[in-house]
Motif scaffolding. Sequence first.
Motif, PDB file in Angstrom:
ATOM      1  N   ILE A 167       0.844  -1.208   0.000  1.00 27.61           N
ATOM      2  CA  ILE A 167       0.000   0.000   0.000  1.00 27.61           C
ATOM      3  C   ILE A 167       0.875   1.253   0.000  1.00 27.61           C
ATOM      4  O   ILE A 167       0.557   2.256  -0.668  1.00 27.61           O
ATOM      5  N   ILE A 168       1.984   1.234   0.737  1.00 26.03           N
ATOM      6  CA  ILE A 168       2.904   2.376   0.731  1.00 26.03           C
ATOM      7  C   ILE A 168       3.432   2.624  -0.683  1.00 26.03           C
ATOM      8  O   ILE A 168       3.438   3.761  -1.180  1.00 26.03           O
ATOM      9  N   CYS A 169       3.868   1.566  -1.359  1.00 26.00           N
ATOM     10  CA  CYS A 169       4.383   1.713  -2.724  1.00 26.00           C
ATOM     11  C   CYS A 169       3.290   2.172  -3.674  1.00 26.00           C
ATOM     12  O   CYS A 169       3.526   3.038  -4.534  1.00 26.00           O
ATOM     13  N   LYS A 170       2.115   1.606  -3.543  1.00 28.37           N
ATOM     14  CA  LYS A 170       1.007   2.002  -4.421  1.00 28.37           C
ATOM     15  C   LYS A 170       0.688   3.484  -4.261  1.00 28.37           C
ATOM     16  O   LYS A 170       0.506   4.218  -5.243  1.00 28.37           O
ATOM     17  N   THR A 171       0.640   3.950  -3.021  1.00 24.71           N
ATOM     18  CA  THR A 171       0.336   5.358  -2.764  1.00 24.71           C
ATOM     19  C   THR A 171       1.420   6.261  -3.336  1.00 24.71           C
ATOM     20  O   THR A 171       1.127   7.302  -3.934  1.00 24.71           O
ATOM     21  N   PHE A 172       2.669   5.872  -3.160  1.00 21.58           N
ATOM     22  CA  PHE A 172       3.775   6.679  -3.690  1.00 21.58           C
ATOM     23  C   PHE A 172       3.728   6.740  -5.212  1.00 21.58           C
ATOM     24  O   PHE A 172       3.850   7.820  -5.804  1.00 21.58           O
ATOM     25  N   PHE A 173       3.574   5.604  -5.861  1.00 21.37           N
ATOM     26  CA  PHE A 173       3.542   5.582  -7.328  1.00 21.37           C
ATOM     27  C   PHE A 173       2.369   6.394  -7.869  1.00 21.37           C
ATOM     28  O   PHE A 173       2.513   7.126  -8.853  1.00 21.37           O
ATOM     29  N   ARG A 174       1.217   6.274  -7.207  1.00 22.76           N
ATOM     30  CA  ARG A 174       0.023   6.957  -7.712  1.00 22.76           C
ATOM     31  C   ARG A 174       0.123   8.466  -7.545  1.00 22.76           C
ATOM     32  O   ARG A 174      -0.363   9.233  -8.387  1.00 22.76           O
ATOM     33  N   SER A 175       0.761   8.912  -6.463  1.00 23.39           N
ATOM     34  CA  SER A 175       0.795  10.345  -6.184  1.00 23.39           C
ATOM     35  C   SER A 175       2.043  11.033  -6.726  1.00 23.39           C
ATOM     36  O   SER A 175       2.078  12.261  -6.789  1.00 23.39           O
ATOM     37  N   THR A 176       3.053  10.279  -7.114  1.00 25.69           N
ATOM     38  CA  THR A 176       4.330  10.875  -7.507  1.00 25.69           C
ATOM     39  C   THR A 176       4.619  10.737  -9.000  1.00 25.69           C
ATOM     40  O   THR A 176       5.114  11.676  -9.628  1.00 25.69           O
ATOM     41  N   ILE A 177       4.333   9.585  -9.564  1.00 25.84           N
ATOM     42  CA  ILE A 177       4.661   9.335 -10.965  1.00 25.84           C
ATOM     43  C   ILE A 177       3.499   9.766 -11.851  1.00 25.84           C
ATOM     44  O   ILE A 177       2.405   9.185 -11.776  1.00 25.84           O
ATOM     45  N   PRO A 178       3.665  10.776 -12.692  1.00 24.05           N
ATOM     46  CA  PRO A 178       2.560  11.251 -13.541  1.00 24.05           C
ATOM     47  C   PRO A 178       2.213  10.250 -14.628  1.00 24.05           C
ATOM     48  O   PRO A 178       3.097   9.557 -15.169  1.00 24.05           O
ATOM     49  N   ILE A 203      13.314   6.797 -10.155  1.00 27.67           N
ATOM     50  CA  ILE A 203      12.731   7.991  -9.537  1.00 27.67           C
ATOM     51  C   ILE A 203      11.932   7.657  -8.269  1.00 27.67           C
ATOM     52  O   ILE A 203      11.280   8.532  -7.705  1.00 27.67           O
ATOM     53  N   SER A 204      12.004   6.405  -7.831  1.00 29.24           N
ATOM     54  CA  SER A 204      11.246   5.978  -6.643  1.00 29.24           C
ATOM     55  C   SER A 204      12.172   5.553  -5.513  1.00 29.24           C
ATOM     56  O   SER A 204      11.786   4.757  -4.658  1.00 29.24           O
ATOM     57  N   LEU A 205      13.391   6.076  -5.493  1.00 27.35           N
ATOM     58  CA  LEU A 205      14.356   5.666  -4.478  1.00 27.35           C
ATOM     59  C   LEU A 205      13.882   5.930  -3.040  1.00 27.35           C
ATOM     60  O   LEU A 205      14.169   5.130  -2.146  1.00 27.35           O
ATOM     61  N   PRO A 206      13.173   7.043  -2.754  1.00 31.40           N
ATOM     62  CA  PRO A 206      12.733   7.245  -1.363  1.00 31.40           C
ATOM     63  C   PRO A 206      11.843   6.128  -0.837  1.00 31.40           C
ATOM     64  O   PRO A 206      12.065   5.619   0.265  1.00 31.40           O
ATOM     65  N   VAL A 207      10.834   5.736  -1.611  1.00 30.47           N
ATOM     66  CA  VAL A 207       9.925   4.684  -1.126  1.00 30.47           C
ATOM     67  C   VAL A 207      10.621   3.327  -1.146  1.00 30.47           C
ATOM     68  O   VAL A 207      10.384   2.485  -0.262  1.00 30.47           O
ATOM     69  N   LEU A 208      11.513   3.089  -2.110  1.00 29.07           N
ATOM     70  CA  LEU A 208      12.241   1.825  -2.142  1.00 29.07           C
ATOM     71  C   LEU A 208      13.172   1.710  -0.934  1.00 29.07           C
ATOM     72  O   LEU A 208      13.307   0.637  -0.337  1.00 29.07           O
ATOM     73  N   ALA A 209      13.827   2.822  -0.579  1.00 28.99           N
ATOM     74  CA  ALA A 209      14.691   2.812   0.600  1.00 28.99           C
ATOM     75  C   ALA A 209      13.876   2.589   1.870  1.00 28.99           C
ATOM     76  O   ALA A 209      14.308   1.871   2.782  1.00 28.99           O
ATOM     77  N   THR A 210      12.701   3.183   1.938  1.00 27.69           N
ATOM     78  CA  THR A 210      11.846   3.019   3.114  1.00 27.69           C
ATOM     79  C   THR A 210      11.408   1.575   3.274  1.00 27.69           C
ATOM     80  O   THR A 210      11.555   0.977   4.345  1.00 27.69           O
ATOM     81  N   VAL A 211      10.872   0.986   2.208  1.00 28.58           N
ATOM     82  CA  VAL A 211      10.436  -0.412   2.262  1.00 28.58           C
ATOM     83  C   VAL A 211      11.625  -1.331   2.530  1.00 28.58           C
ATOM     84  O   VAL A 211      11.523  -2.297   3.289  1.00 28.58           O
ATOM     85  N   GLY A 212      12.763  -1.022   1.905  1.00 23.95           N
ATOM     86  CA  GLY A 212      13.953  -1.830   2.129  1.00 23.95           C
ATOM     87  C   GLY A 212      14.387  -1.830   3.588  1.00 23.95           C
ATOM     88  O   GLY A 212      14.776  -2.868   4.129  1.00 23.95           O
ATOM     89  N   LEU A 213      14.299  -0.680   4.243  1.00 24.49           N
ATOM     90  CA  LEU A 213      14.682  -0.605   5.651  1.00 24.49           C
ATOM     91  C   LEU A 213      13.686  -1.338   6.540  1.00 24.49           C
ATOM     92  O   LEU A 213      14.070  -2.010   7.496  1.00 24.49           O
ATOM     93  N   PHE A 214      12.389  -1.208   6.223  1.00 25.85           N
ATOM     94  CA  PHE A 214      11.391  -1.974   6.967  1.00 25.85           C
ATOM     95  C   PHE A 214      11.679  -3.469   6.873  1.00 25.85           C
ATOM     96  O   PHE A 214      11.650  -4.191   7.881  1.00 25.85           O
ATOM     97  N   LEU A 215      11.950  -3.940   5.659  1.00 27.41           N
ATOM     98  CA  LEU A 215      12.221  -5.361   5.457  1.00 27.41           C
ATOM     99  C   LEU A 215      13.534  -5.776   6.118  1.00 27.41           C
ATOM    100  O   LEU A 215      13.620  -6.855   6.721  1.00 27.41           O
TER     101      LEU A 215
END
Length: 309
Positions: A167-178, A203-215
């Motif tokens: 859901i975090i990735c979906k929200t980021f992609f939907r709101s950030t990538i035109p 262009i999605s390094l922030p959310v990838l880094a966040t999910v990566g740290l959670f994992l």
Amino acid sequence: MAARTNERTGLDKFNRIGNVTNAIFHAVFILLALVCLIPILVVLSVSLSSEDSIRHTGYHLFPTAISGDAYHYILQQGTMISRALGVSVLVTVVGTVLGVLLTASMGYAISRPNYKLKGLLTWIVFIPMVFNGGLVSSYYINSNLLGLKDTVWALILPLAVSSFNVIICKTFFRSTIPDGLIESAEIDGASQLRIFFSIVMPISLPVLATVGLFLCFAYWNDWFQSMLYINNQNLYSMQALLNSLMSNVDALAKNASTMGISYAQLVATMPKESARMAVAIIIVAPVAAAYPFFQKYFISGLTVGAVKG
């Protein structure tokens, strides 16, 4: 003149209230920090205490008799500790990379408005956040159906994907990538895989880094999967080893056959309580050292998930 005086009085009163409020918040946060810090200091103190002092005086914030016997003993168990540390590192690295790839691809797929299965897959992702299939069904699928028992994959695959991270990735992609960016790439003839790996991922390094740290932290701190699926002690992670120590003080001694001394003698001389705490410190130290450098990614991850997609 009177109005200006009243305005100044009001500002002074507001500043006083603000100072009191800040002081209260500072006191609360200092108290919460101490609540988190003091147990770690107690664990460190016990790991540096002699076994006799622990037996006679118990746990203290500062060691009453400093001793490095626990760490010396762990160094003597180099083969077992290094093997468990290697399993933890392997599971953390492979699981994090695989989990980020699977989570990002799933989140990207359900974030595209023109994807026909978007609604179905969104429900498939959302339902496990509310309803859980249960431990028995999970164990049966992972152990019997997939045959993961006593393999390193049993420590990796069950934690690789979570609905929250998707859901975090979906929200980021939907709101950030035109949408225009994706449509332009499609007009140029790029395939969906090319778009995902060459345009979306960079262009999605922030959310990838966040999910990566959670994992990463989830894998590093996990012991439950080992308890369920691992019987082979060669596949024990550091966390599983610590859990075994907490439930059985002789766990290290059972793995010390290469030391050339008897089991009974080893159990008698082993620093039991301090050894437990020393292993806990060894496990916590890497995470505690790395967390300050990645704290901003945790904050960004929480703010990304706070926006409804």
